[in-house]
Motif scaffolding. Structure first.
Motif, PDB file in Angstrom:
ATOM      1  N   PRO A  20       7.660  52.004  60.388  1.00 25.41           N
ATOM      2  CA  PRO A  20       8.433  53.137  60.905  1.00 25.41           C
ATOM      3  C   PRO A  20       9.086  53.981  59.814  1.00 25.41           C
ATOM      4  CG  PRO A  20       9.561  51.055  61.330  1.00 25.41           C
ATOM      5  CD  PRO A  20       8.187  50.707  60.863  1.00 25.41           C
ATOM      6  N   LYS A  21       9.376  53.383  58.665  1.00 25.51           N
ATOM      7  CA  LYS A  21      10.029  54.139  57.594  1.00 25.51           C
ATOM      8  C   LYS A  21       9.134  55.271  57.091  1.00 25.51           C
ATOM      9  CE  LYS A  21      13.525  54.678  54.725  1.00 25.51           C
ATOM     10  NZ  LYS A  21      14.871  55.024  55.202  1.00 25.51           N
ATOM     11  N   ILE A  22       7.817  55.088  57.178  1.00 26.81           N
ATOM     12  CA  ILE A  22       6.887  56.135  56.759  1.00 26.81           C
ATOM     13  C   ILE A  22       7.080  57.382  57.628  1.00 26.81           C
ATOM     14  CG2 ILE A  22       4.465  56.785  56.548  1.00 26.81           C
ATOM     15  CD1 ILE A  22       5.233  54.756  54.469  1.00 26.81           C
ATOM     16  N   SER A  23       7.241  57.169  58.936  1.00 24.76           N
ATOM     17  CA  SER A  23       7.460  58.297  59.850  1.00 24.76           C
ATOM     18  C   SER A  23       8.778  58.997  59.552  1.00 24.76           C
ATOM     19  CB  SER A  23       7.447  57.813  61.305  1.00 24.76           C
ATOM     20  OG  SER A  23       6.193  57.281  61.636  1.00 24.76           O
ATOM     21  N   VAL A  24       9.801  58.210  59.233  1.00 21.35           N
ATOM     22  CA  VAL A  24      11.100  58.780  58.887  1.00 21.35           C
ATOM     23  C   VAL A  24      10.992  59.622  57.625  1.00 21.35           C
ATOM     24  CG1 VAL A  24      13.477  58.272  58.207  1.00 21.35           C
ATOM     25  CG2 VAL A  24      12.378  56.917  59.993  1.00 21.35           C
ATOM     26  N   ARG A  32       4.146  37.945  49.194  1.00 23.90           N
ATOM     27  CA  ARG A  32       5.533  38.281  48.869  1.00 23.90           C
ATOM     28  C   ARG A  32       5.715  39.805  48.846  1.00 23.90           C
ATOM     29  NH1 ARG A  32       5.733  36.174  44.282  1.00 23.90           N
ATOM     30  NH2 ARG A  32       5.804  37.970  42.899  1.00 23.90           N
ATOM     31  N   TYR A  33       4.759  40.512  48.231  1.00 21.41           N
ATOM     32  CA  TYR A  33       4.831  41.970  48.219  1.00 21.41           C
ATOM     33  C   TYR A  33       4.806  42.533  49.640  1.00 21.41           C
ATOM     34  CZ  TYR A  33       3.701  41.867  43.181  1.00 21.41           C
ATOM     35  OH  TYR A  33       3.711  41.660  41.824  1.00 21.41           O
ATOM     36  N   ILE A  34       3.913  42.007  50.450  1.00 19.88           N
ATOM     37  CA  ILE A  34       3.780  42.493  51.832  1.00 19.88           C
ATOM     38  C   ILE A  34       5.067  42.237  52.609  1.00 19.88           C
ATOM     39  CG2 ILE A  34       2.578  42.100  54.020  1.00 19.88           C
ATOM     40  CD1 ILE A  34       0.050  41.528  52.309  1.00 19.88           C
ATOM     41  N   LYS A  35       5.638  41.053  52.419  1.00 13.54           N
ATOM     42  CA  LYS A  35       6.889  40.708  53.100  1.00 13.54           C
ATOM     43  C   LYS A  35       7.993  41.692  52.722  1.00 13.54           C
ATOM     44  CE  LYS A  35      10.205  36.921  53.696  1.00 13.54           C
ATOM     45  NZ  LYS A  35      10.562  35.530  53.294  1.00 13.54           N
ATOM     46  N   ASP A  36       8.086  42.038  51.426  1.00 11.00           N
ATOM     47  CA  ASP A  36       9.100  42.993  50.977  1.00 11.00           C
ATOM     48  C   ASP A  36       8.865  44.383  51.578  1.00 11.00           C
ATOM     49  OD1 ASP A  36      10.342  41.063  49.480  1.00 11.00           O
ATOM     50  OD2 ASP A  36       9.450  41.665  47.566  1.00 11.00           O
ATOM     51  N   LEU A  37       7.608  44.805  51.666  1.00  8.47           N
ATOM     52  CA  LEU A  37       7.297  46.108  52.251  1.00  8.47           C
ATOM     53  C   LEU A  37       7.648  46.142  53.738  1.00  8.47           C
ATOM     54  CD1 LEU A  37       3.892  46.803  50.461  1.00  8.47           C
ATOM     55  CD2 LEU A  37       6.009  48.116  50.166  1.00  8.47           C
ATOM     56  N   HIS A  48      11.382  46.546  54.179  1.00  8.95           N
ATOM     57  CA  HIS A  48      11.852  47.911  53.940  1.00  8.95           C
ATOM     58  C   HIS A  48      11.285  48.904  54.955  1.00  8.95           C
ATOM     59  CE1 HIS A  48      13.003  46.203  50.011  1.00  8.95           C
ATOM     60  NE2 HIS A  48      13.873  47.193  49.977  1.00  8.95           N
ATOM     61  N   GLY A  49      10.531  48.417  55.933  1.00 12.34           N
ATOM     62  CA  GLY A  49      10.011  49.288  56.978  1.00 12.34           C
ATOM     63  C   GLY A  49       8.802  50.105  56.578  1.00 12.34           C
ATOM     64  N   LEU A  50       8.244  49.837  55.387  1.00 10.49           N
ATOM     65  CA  LEU A  50       7.081  50.606  54.927  1.00 10.49           C
ATOM     66  C   LEU A  50       5.776  50.054  55.496  1.00 10.49           C
ATOM     67  CD1 LEU A  50       8.198  51.097  51.221  1.00 10.49           C
ATOM     68  CD2 LEU A  50       8.274  52.776  53.078  1.00 10.49           C
ATOM     69  N   LEU A  51       5.779  48.774  55.873  1.00 12.81           N
ATOM     70  CA  LEU A  51       4.664  48.170  56.596  1.00 12.81           C
ATOM     71  C   LEU A  51       5.212  47.484  57.836  1.00 12.81           C
ATOM     72  CD1 LEU A  51       2.414  46.433  53.875  1.00 12.81           C
ATOM     73  CD2 LEU A  51       2.041  48.642  54.986  1.00 12.81           C
ATOM     74  N   GLN A  52       4.370  47.292  58.824  1.00 11.58           N
ATOM     75  CA  GLN A  52       4.748  46.474  59.969  1.00 11.58           C
ATOM     76  C   GLN A  52       3.592  45.549  60.322  1.00 11.58           C
ATOM     77  OE1 GLN A  52       5.321  48.492  63.740  1.00 11.58           O
ATOM     78  NE2 GLN A  52       4.017  50.193  63.116  1.00 11.58           N
TER      79      GLN A  52
END
Length: 248
Positions: A62-66, A39-44, A47-51
């Motif tokens: 991609p959000k990390i790059s932004v 569930r945590y991974i799905k939420d991340l 939000h674009g913090l993980l892919q």
């Protein structure tokens, strides 16, 4: 532990050594049940913090790059420092680095290379040891004694084996001498062929100092007039410090 802390802990698992992690490994490392961890991974991911890559494998999203781009564009320290660093490169014909201390390692938050020099193996954001090199030493020399002691206790074997010091008392005294000197010159500490000369930027009483340094080959450092380089770096560091004091 809160949900936000748990999700942040997932992000901190990723490293240069492990840039891709399996979802089950994430759950195992952090002691999460699979439903909770997934569930945590799905939420991340949402939000674009993980892919997701393939077969349950994940990496930074991609959000990390932004966020990194926003940091580069909005950081007032960088806005002040970059023009000065470009000028230092032009004057000295050395590469120039701005380095930050975080937890128990250092990271370069910006560097300017002289004529596209490829000498630097460590680039922006790549962690490097807190016990070797000019930047870590000048930062440590200008930090609180309790932090200095903690670093020595953690890395005392490295300080001893490198011949820097033998005891904690010698370590503290050596850092005190570096602080009084106002700069630190290293030759071959981080990488055998590289030298560096660093001065501190003490821009806030509530944050670690930064290090402003030039980097080049040891051969070139054997030929430089140290006092001239120190004067150039110190002038730039003083300008950054005064700009922050005026803004407070």
């Amino acid at each position: 532990m809160s949900t936000s802390n748990n999700m942040l802990n997932i992000l901190t698992l990723f490293s240069i050594e492990e840039p891709v992690l399996d979802a089950d490994i994430i759950c195992e490392k952090l002691n999460f049940s699979k439903p909770t961890g997934y569930r945590y991974i799905k939420d991340l991911v949402a939000h674009g913090l993980l892919q997701r890559l393939y077969g349950g494998q994940y990496t930074f999203g991609p959000k990390i790059s932004v966020m990194d781009y926003i940091s580069q564009q909005s950081n007032p320290i960088l806005r002040l420092s970059i023009p000065l660093m470009l000028d230092i490169v032009e004057q000295t014909e050395f590469s120039c680095c701005l380095t930050q201390f975080y937890e128990d390692y250092c990271i370069d938050i910006h560097h300017e290379s002289y004529k596209d020099s490829s000498l630097l193996a460590y680039g922006r954001g790549r962690p490097r040891p807190a016990y070797v090199g000019a930047a870590p030493k000048i930062i440590l020399a200008n930090t609180a004694m309790k932090i200095q002691k903690a670093i020595f206790q953690k890395y005392h074997e490295h300080f001893i084996s490198s011949g820097f010091v033998e005891t904690e008392a010698e370590f503290l005294e050596k850092l005190n001498q570096i602080k009084k000197q106002g700069y630190y010159l290293s030759k071959g500490e981080l990488e055998p062929h590289l030298g560096a000369l660093a001065v501190p930027i003490i821009y806030s009483t509530k944050a670690f100092p930064l290090a402003l340094s030039i980097v080049g080959s040891v051969k070139r450092f054997n030929l430089i007039h140290v006092e001239t380089i120190v004067e150039i770096l110190t002038k730039a560091a003083n300008h950054i410090e005064s700009e922050f004091k005026n803004a407070e």
